[in-house]
Scaffold this active site. Sequence first.
Site, PDB file in Angstrom:
ATOM      1  N   ASP A 262      -1.665   1.540  -3.539  1.00 15.95           N
ATOM      2  CA  ASP A 262      -2.438   0.438  -4.133  1.00 15.95           C
ATOM      3  C   ASP A 262      -3.856   0.880  -4.479  1.00 15.95           C
ATOM      4  O   ASP A 262      -4.733   0.052  -4.734  1.00 15.95           O
ATOM      5  CB  ASP A 262      -2.437  -0.807  -3.237  1.00 15.95           C
ATOM      6  CG  ASP A 262      -3.087  -0.559  -1.884  1.00 15.95           C
ATOM      7  OD1 ASP A 262      -3.224   0.619  -1.491  1.00 15.95           O
ATOM      8  OD2 ASP A 262      -3.463  -1.544  -1.218  1.00 15.95           O
TER       9      ASP A 262
ATOM     10  N   THR B 293       0.187  -1.532  12.604  1.00 16.16           N
ATOM     11  CA  THR B 293       1.085  -1.759  11.467  1.00 16.16           C
ATOM     12  C   THR B 293       2.534  -1.382  11.762  1.00 16.16           C
ATOM     13  O   THR B 293       3.410  -1.656  10.959  1.00 16.16           O
ATOM     14  CB  THR B 293       0.635  -0.900  10.254  1.00 16.16           C
ATOM     15  OG1 THR B 293       0.743   0.478  10.620  1.00 16.16           O
ATOM     16  CG2 THR B 293      -0.781  -1.202   9.826  1.00 16.16           C
TER      17      THR B 293
ATOM     18  N   ASP C  40      -6.420   2.191  -2.851  1.00 20.88           N
ATOM     19  CA  ASP C  40      -7.639   1.969  -2.066  1.00 20.88           C
ATOM     20  C   ASP C  40      -7.943   3.152  -1.139  1.00 20.88           C
ATOM     21  O   ASP C  40      -8.829   3.074  -0.309  1.00 20.88           O
ATOM     22  CB  ASP C  40      -7.600   0.640  -1.285  1.00 20.88           C
ATOM     23  CG  ASP C  40      -6.483   0.588  -0.266  1.00 20.88           C
ATOM     24  OD1 ASP C  40      -5.706   1.546  -0.157  1.00 20.88           O
ATOM     25  OD2 ASP C  40      -6.395  -0.450   0.431  1.00 20.88           O
TER      26      ASP C  40
ATOM     27  N   ARG D 195      -3.487   4.848  21.014  1.00 18.13           N
ATOM     28  CA  ARG D 195      -3.721   3.434  20.671  1.00 18.13           C
ATOM     29  C   ARG D 195      -2.432   2.824  20.128  1.00 18.13           C
ATOM     30  O   ARG D 195      -1.627   3.530  19.498  1.00 18.13           O
ATOM     31  CB  ARG D 195      -4.855   3.300  19.644  1.00 18.13           C
ATOM     32  CG  ARG D 195      -4.664   4.142  18.398  1.00 18.13           C
ATOM     33  CD  ARG D 195      -5.764   3.921  17.380  1.00 18.13           C
ATOM     34  NE  ARG D 195      -5.591   2.680  16.646  1.00 18.13           N
ATOM     35  CZ  ARG D 195      -4.782   2.527  15.607  1.00 18.13           C
ATOM     36  NH1 ARG D 195      -4.045   3.534  15.152  1.00 18.13           N
ATOM     37  NH2 ARG D 195      -4.679   1.370  15.001  1.00 18.13           N
TER      38      ARG D 195
ATOM     39  N   ARG E 125       0.298   5.408  18.875  1.00 14.49           N
ATOM     40  CA  ARG E 125      -0.139   6.622  18.186  1.00 14.49           C
ATOM     41  C   ARG E 125      -0.928   7.511  19.141  1.00 14.49           C
ATOM     42  O   ARG E 125      -1.695   7.021  19.973  1.00 14.49           O
ATOM     43  CB  ARG E 125      -1.009   6.272  16.991  1.00 14.49           C
ATOM     44  CG  ARG E 125      -0.259   5.486  15.945  1.00 14.49           C
ATOM     45  CD  ARG E 125      -0.904   5.606  14.587  1.00 14.49           C
ATOM     46  NE  ARG E 125      -0.363   4.608  13.676  1.00 14.49           N
ATOM     47  CZ  ARG E 125       0.806   4.721  13.053  1.00 14.49           C
ATOM     48  NH1 ARG E 125       1.566   5.780  13.257  1.00 14.49           N
ATOM     49  NH2 ARG E 125       1.225   3.766  12.242  1.00 14.49           N
TER      50      ARG E 125
ATOM     51  N   SER F 221       0.805  -1.227   0.000  1.00 12.81           N
ATOM     52  CA  SER F 221       0.000   0.000   0.000  1.00 12.81           C
ATOM     53  C   SER F 221       0.841   1.282   0.000  1.00 12.81           C
ATOM     54  O   SER F 221       1.654   1.483  -0.893  1.00 12.81           O
ATOM     55  CB  SER F 221      -0.930  -0.078   1.212  1.00 12.81           C
ATOM     56  OG  SER F 221      -1.758   1.018   1.288  1.00 12.81           O
TER      57      SER F 221
ATOM     58  N   GLU G 284     -12.597   6.079   6.731  1.00  6.42           N
ATOM     59  CA  GLU G 284     -11.594   6.504   7.693  1.00  6.42           C
ATOM     60  C   GLU G 284     -11.164   7.908   7.259  1.00  6.42           C
ATOM     61  O   GLU G 284     -11.199   8.232   6.064  1.00  6.42           O
ATOM     62  CB  GLU G 284     -10.388   5.573   7.688  1.00  6.42           C
ATOM     63  CG  GLU G 284     -10.697   4.204   8.264  1.00  6.42           C
ATOM     64  CD  GLU G 284      -9.440   3.375   8.503  1.00  6.42           C
ATOM     65  OE1 GLU G 284      -9.279   2.872   9.619  1.00  6.42           O
ATOM     66  OE2 GLU G 284      -8.618   3.225   7.583  1.00  6.42           O
ATOM     67  N   ALA G 285     -10.702   8.704   8.233  1.00 11.98           N
ATOM     68  CA  ALA G 285     -10.269  10.066   7.897  1.00 11.98           C
ATOM     69  C   ALA G 285      -9.173  10.023   6.829  1.00 11.98           C
ATOM     70  O   ALA G 285      -9.068  10.914   5.991  1.00 11.98           O
ATOM     71  CB  ALA G 285      -9.762  10.764   9.149  1.00 11.98           C
ATOM     72  N   ASN G 286      -8.377   8.957   6.815  1.00 14.73           N
ATOM     73  CA  ASN G 286      -7.280   8.858   5.850  1.00 14.73           C
ATOM     74  C   ASN G 286      -7.731   8.547   4.418  1.00 14.73           C
ATOM     75  O   ASN G 286      -6.891   8.370   3.540  1.00 14.73           O
ATOM     76  CB  ASN G 286      -6.251   7.831   6.334  1.00 14.73           C
ATOM     77  CG  ASN G 286      -6.803   6.417   6.419  1.00 14.73           C
ATOM     78  OD1 ASN G 286      -7.776   6.083   5.749  1.00 14.73           O
ATOM     79  ND2 ASN G 286      -6.189   5.583   7.235  1.00 14.73           N
TER      80      ASN G 286
HETATM   81  C1  16G Z   1      -4.074  -0.326   7.718  1.00 12.79           C
HETATM   82  C2  16G Z   1      -5.546  -0.317   7.434  1.00 12.79           C
HETATM   83  C3  16G Z   1      -6.087   1.092   7.500  1.00 12.79           C
HETATM   84  C4  16G Z   1      -5.770   1.705   8.846  1.00 12.79           C
HETATM   85  C5  16G Z   1      -4.301   1.594   9.153  1.00 12.79           C
HETATM   86  C6  16G Z   1      -4.032   1.958  10.576  1.00 12.79           C
HETATM   87  C7  16G Z   1      -6.769  -1.787   5.943  1.00 12.79           C
HETATM   88  C8  16G Z   1      -6.925  -2.288   4.565  1.00 12.79           C
HETATM   89  N1  16G Z   1      -5.833  -0.874   6.116  1.00 12.79           N
HETATM   90  O1  16G Z   1      -3.352   0.337   6.743  1.00 12.79           O
HETATM   91  O2  16G Z   1      -7.466   1.030   7.322  1.00 12.79           O
HETATM   92  O3  16G Z   1      -6.153   3.045   8.883  1.00 12.79           O
HETATM   93  O4  16G Z   1      -3.869   0.260   8.985  1.00 12.79           O
HETATM   94  O5  16G Z   1      -2.686   1.825  10.853  1.00 12.79           O
HETATM   95  O6  16G Z   1      -7.453  -2.198   6.864  1.00 12.79           O
HETATM   96  P1  16G Z   1      -2.135   1.893  12.318  1.00 12.79           P
HETATM   97  O7  16G Z   1      -2.783   0.791  13.107  1.00 12.79           O
HETATM   98  O8  16G Z   1      -0.664   1.728  12.168  1.00 12.79           O
HETATM   99  O9  16G Z   1      -2.495   3.238  12.858  1.00 12.79           O
HETATM  100 MG    MG Z   2      -3.755   1.249   0.528  1.00 13.90          MG
END
Ligand code: 16G
Ligand code: MG
Length: 549
Positions: free
Chosen positions: A278, A500, A280, A496, A505, A64, A370-372
Amino acid sequence: MDLGAITKYSALHAKPSGLILQYGTAGFRTKAEHLDHVMFRMGLLAVLRSKQTKSTIGVMVTASHNPEEDNGVKLVDPLGEMLAPSWEEHATCLANAEEQDMQRVLIDISEKEAVNLQQDAFVVIGRDTRPSSEKLSQSVIDGVTVLGGQFHDYGLLTTPQLHYMVYCRNTGGRYGKATIEGYYQKLSKAFVELTKQASCGGDEYRSLKVDCANGIGALKLREMEHYFSQGLSVQLFNDGSKGKLNHLCGADFVKSHQKPPQGMEIKSNERCCSFDGDADRIVYYYHDADGHFHLIDGDKIATLISSFLKELLVEIGESLNIGVVQTAYANGSSTRYLEEVMKVPVYCTKTGVKHLHHKAQEFDIGVYFEANGHGTALFSTAVEMKIKQSAEQLEDKKRKAAKMLENIIDLFNQAAGDAISDMLVIEAILALKGLTVQQWDALYTDLPNRQLKVQVADRRVISTTNAERQAVTPPGLQEAINDLVKKYKLSRAFVRPSGTEDVVRVYAEADSQESADHLAHEVSLAVFQLAGGIGERPQPASDGEGTPH
Ligand code: 16G
Ligand code: MG
């Protein structure tokens, strides 16, 4: 299962011993060079999941918005949704099994999930434009083949296009044709029919600059462009011909740095948008006459879409329940506007598309973002049928509204948030309502906000409740946040653990940028002290810090 063959092939995709990876919010993600064994094993797992569900399963190779050197993989469940949670656990176990334990883990999963190994399996595969993606998707194919699965390799696809393919294949073609042509035709037909109804229009409404993050979105939009050219002219930037994927461009960069991407010249009041790597995610933006940058994020996209849908429903005279789903990151002004001005119920879920998607399925019409910039609208089958009937039966004015809704249903990717599909919906709504980008932006004013990240020894010490808006552990943290929030006007803050990245954060908003920055900094310090911070103490925010996702 031909265990001999599995062992032999697995050795060709050997796991570096000791490497531990987690199936996170959006699958596995790390440096591409660490992923070969994961790809092979996800090929194996996709076959088991396909046998168990007696359906086609998708495997997408992408990281992504992450840097070009990274890669990742996620599985797509039968109706285009994210993989079921119990299988995420299997994925993690399988990916982390040392070579000699791999067979046992594979057999364990089959037994636990009562997989009938005699059942046929079919897996579809897609990949983004990263230099590592082609080879890695070949490793997925090796995994699929060694377990006797059939497969179709779509090659280069956006993530939502792969979700679409999976959905089409498992619904007997009712949703659409499972080919790239089928995708282009379905969306463009709906878009062209919809925009034909726009009485205003004119060129100023119909041209758009698109930053493609130097990714797959550029390729696919270029292929698709001539299908909808009557309705919209797009100008592509960061199309991958020179720049690096996601580097100083793309939706994630624009949203987190709150500034335009490099490689795109913006004149005042021109409508622009950015996809992520990607395709999305999508965010919009423009420069006003004074040269100020204005970001229009997922929250404002959800607002535009849900208010338009609500208007159409009123016109048709249908009282269907419509709900908007957000996360804790949604700007407070957007929630207030939706609830108080538009009178639409708003729900909050944990971060991650699967949570929002799931909640949105509870409504006749569920709009989630999502805001993003990640989101779509879902329409229940009953609604779709009702609308189709209305479009046949109702008298003139009502019929027109029903027809529009019918087109909108076709235009949204119901399998996943999709930058291309969302872009077309937004462009159609703006044209139909004769709205400029400034008028859209003026629906409400975002509260200033700030995101930061804090390094801690183990981010699992933070647990949350109430859709991540409150910290349960470590003790005292939520109380500390509450006390800090009280010091500022219109303020809100939460923390939280990232799904990823190995960080915690922090999000804060308040009546001024200065207050939001202070609050975020103070909350970071509280996290650092109470949740086992490591390294340097958090510094006050400066521009561009605290890149969100
Ligand atoms: C991933 C999620 C996205 C979310 C982000 C949060 C999918 C397909 N993508 O990229 O929706 O906003 O994680 O990331 O679910 P974080 O947990 O590192 O803040
Ligand atoms: Mg993406």
